[in-house]
Design an enzyme around this catalytic site. Structure first.
Site, PDB file in Angstrom:
ATOM      1  N   HIS A  34       0.814  -1.219   0.000  1.00 41.69           N
ATOM      2  CA  HIS A  34       0.000   0.000   0.000  1.00 41.69           C
ATOM      3  C   HIS A  34       0.847   1.269   0.000  1.00 41.69           C
ATOM      4  CE1 HIS A  34       0.557  -0.181   4.503  1.00 41.69           C
ATOM      5  NE2 HIS A  34       0.593   1.122   4.342  1.00 41.69           N
ATOM      6  N   ASP A  82      -0.524  -7.363   0.868  1.00 41.02           N
ATOM      7  CA  ASP A  82       0.035  -6.044   1.152  1.00 41.02           C
ATOM      8  C   ASP A  82       1.550  -6.130   1.072  1.00 41.02           C
ATOM      9  OD1 ASP A  82       0.357  -3.412   1.708  1.00 41.02           O
ATOM     10  OD2 ASP A  82      -0.355  -3.498   3.780  1.00 41.02           O
ATOM     11  N   GLY A 138       3.444   5.820   9.122  1.00 40.02           N
ATOM     12  CA  GLY A 138       4.840   5.982   8.747  1.00 40.02           C
ATOM     13  C   GLY A 138       5.659   4.754   9.057  1.00 40.02           C
ATOM     14  N   SER A 191       4.579   1.845   8.347  1.00 39.09           N
ATOM     15  CA  SER A 191       4.199   0.899   7.307  1.00 39.09           C
ATOM     16  C   SER A 191       5.401   0.419   6.502  1.00 39.09           C
ATOM     17  CB  SER A 191       3.211   1.542   6.338  1.00 39.09           C
ATOM     18  OG  SER A 191       1.911   1.492   6.844  1.00 39.09           O
ATOM     19  N   SER A 207       1.932  -3.909   7.886  1.00 36.60           N
ATOM     20  CA  SER A 207       0.811  -3.629   6.992  1.00 36.60           C
ATOM     21  C   SER A 207      -0.070  -2.526   7.572  1.00 36.60           C
ATOM     22  CB  SER A 207      -0.016  -4.894   6.756  1.00 36.60           C
ATOM     23  OG  SER A 207      -1.192  -4.611   6.028  1.00 36.60           O
TER      24      SER A 207
END
Length: 378
Positions: A227, A251, A330, A332, A347
């Site tokens: 993502h 993801d 952030g 992620s 994720s």
């Protein structure tokens, strides 16, 4: 059909409860064998010991012993999985107590050397049967008010979490035709969201508009969350290009870095050092894991479940690792490790690192397999 409505509770063997609190995206515009009383931890990175003590209350003197135990337990669980075959119903560990539990529908199969130090739990449903029930939910489609489903191995049930009221979860379970006795409904006060905000946990930037975190170095670049960027998106610090991206459904993504950047098998521990990556063996449910991310640094928790499906606003993502580690926008794409073994990339989830939270991770081995990548070891 009657389905029990409860808050999600972990079995005492796991000893960790996930807190479901709100997170949002961030863009640049905004039978126990007691452990010894003391165990050497001098060879562990200081940041890891600090985080285990801060986040999980692990005594510093026992950190090394507990991590060594869970590494040995992972090997034992792999043997049990193969030996039990279709009767296997999952396994979990408690590093503090030094216990390994294995669930099975045929307990007589746990015998001989592999039974040593293992507590056998007899259950009604195999892991394959529980995952099949979850696949039925996936086929039905998770509505916006259902945050996630996951296999709760210690209770031998599927847990379906809804945002606030559990009515949406109950309706989904009923429509999918799942047996009431195999399901627990849980209320989550907020919906999981992706952490749109890299070099093992360090920041990188996508199209100069958003920030994420590097997962793990691979030959030619690094893996991260799908993502964070679509295929073809450009990155800076390090400069590169998304050569693959899958989200939702999965993801995961991988970035090929430009010449001059050197991928290394290390993860930033945000205490002035790094943790080297030595492999990607999956840890057991209940194991300690730590996450590195560019917003909140190094944080630790425990594994709650594997193969969890999460309903984000963009759509559902399946096959995720559910943990009690906190994270924020952030973080992620950042690295999740168990000791020095790579586990997954961040994720999304719910909560924050002030009050706690639940975070989901895309397993790293699936990413490597999907793109034919090789993990770079430290």
């Amino acid at each position: 059909m009657t389905i029990s409505v409860t808050r999600t509770r972990r079995a005492a063997a796991v000893g960790a409860t996930a807190l479901a609190l709100l997170l949002g995206p961030l863009a640049l515009t905004g039978g126990a064998t007691p452990l010894p009383a003391a165990a050497p931890s001098a060879d562990l990175p200081a940041g890891m010991v600090d985080a285990l003590e801060r986040d999980l209350g692990v005594p510093r003197a026992e950190a090394g012993q507990r991590l060594a135990f869970q590494a040995d337990a992972a090997t034992k669980v792999r043997t049990l999985t193969q030996a039990l075959g279709a009767t296997y119903a999952g396994a979990w560990v408690d590093p503090a107590a030094g216990t390994v539990h294995v669930a099975t529908t045929t307990p007589t199969k746990v015998r001989g050397p592999m039974a040593t130090g293992v507590t056998t739990v007899t259950v009604e449903r195999t892991l394959a049967q529980l995952e099949s029930l979850g696949a039925t939910l996936d086929a039905a489609g998770l509505p916006a008010d259902v945050a996630t489903w996951y296999v709760d191995v210690p209770t031998n049930k599927i847990v379906v979490e809804a945002v606030g009221d559990t009515a949406a979860a109950a309706a989904l379970v009923a429509a999918a035709g799942l047996p009431a006795e195999a399901v627990t409904l849980a209320a989550a006060p907020a919906a999981p969201q992706t952490f749109i905000d890299v070099i093992g946990g360090r920041a990188y930037y996508i199209n100069s508009r958003s920030r994420c975190s590097v997962g793990f170095s691979v030959q030619g670049g690094f893996v991260t969350a799908g993502h964070c960027g679509t295929t073809g998106a450009s990155t800076t610090s390090p400069s590169g290009t998304f050569r693959g991206s899958s989200f939702p459904g999965n993801d995961y993504g991988w970035v090929q870095v430009a010449s001059g950047n050197t991928p290394r098998g290390l993860v930033d521990n945000y205490s002035g050092g790094t943790v080297r990556v030595t492999g990607s063996q999956q840890a057991a449910v209940g194991a300690y894991v730590c996450r590195s991310g560019s917003t909140t640094g190094w944080r630790c928790g425990t594994v709650q479940s594997y193969n969890s499906t999460v309903r984000y606003s963009q759509g559902s993502v399946s096959g995720l690792i559910r943990t009690t580690v906190c994270a924020e926008p952030g973080d992620s794409g950042g690295s999740l490790v168990a000791g020095t073994q790579a586990q997954g990339v961040t994720s999304g989830g719910s909560g924050n690192c002030r009050s706690g939270g639940t975070t989901y991770f895309q397993p790293v081995n699936e990413i490597l397999q999907a793109y034919g990548l090789r993990l770079i070891l430290g």
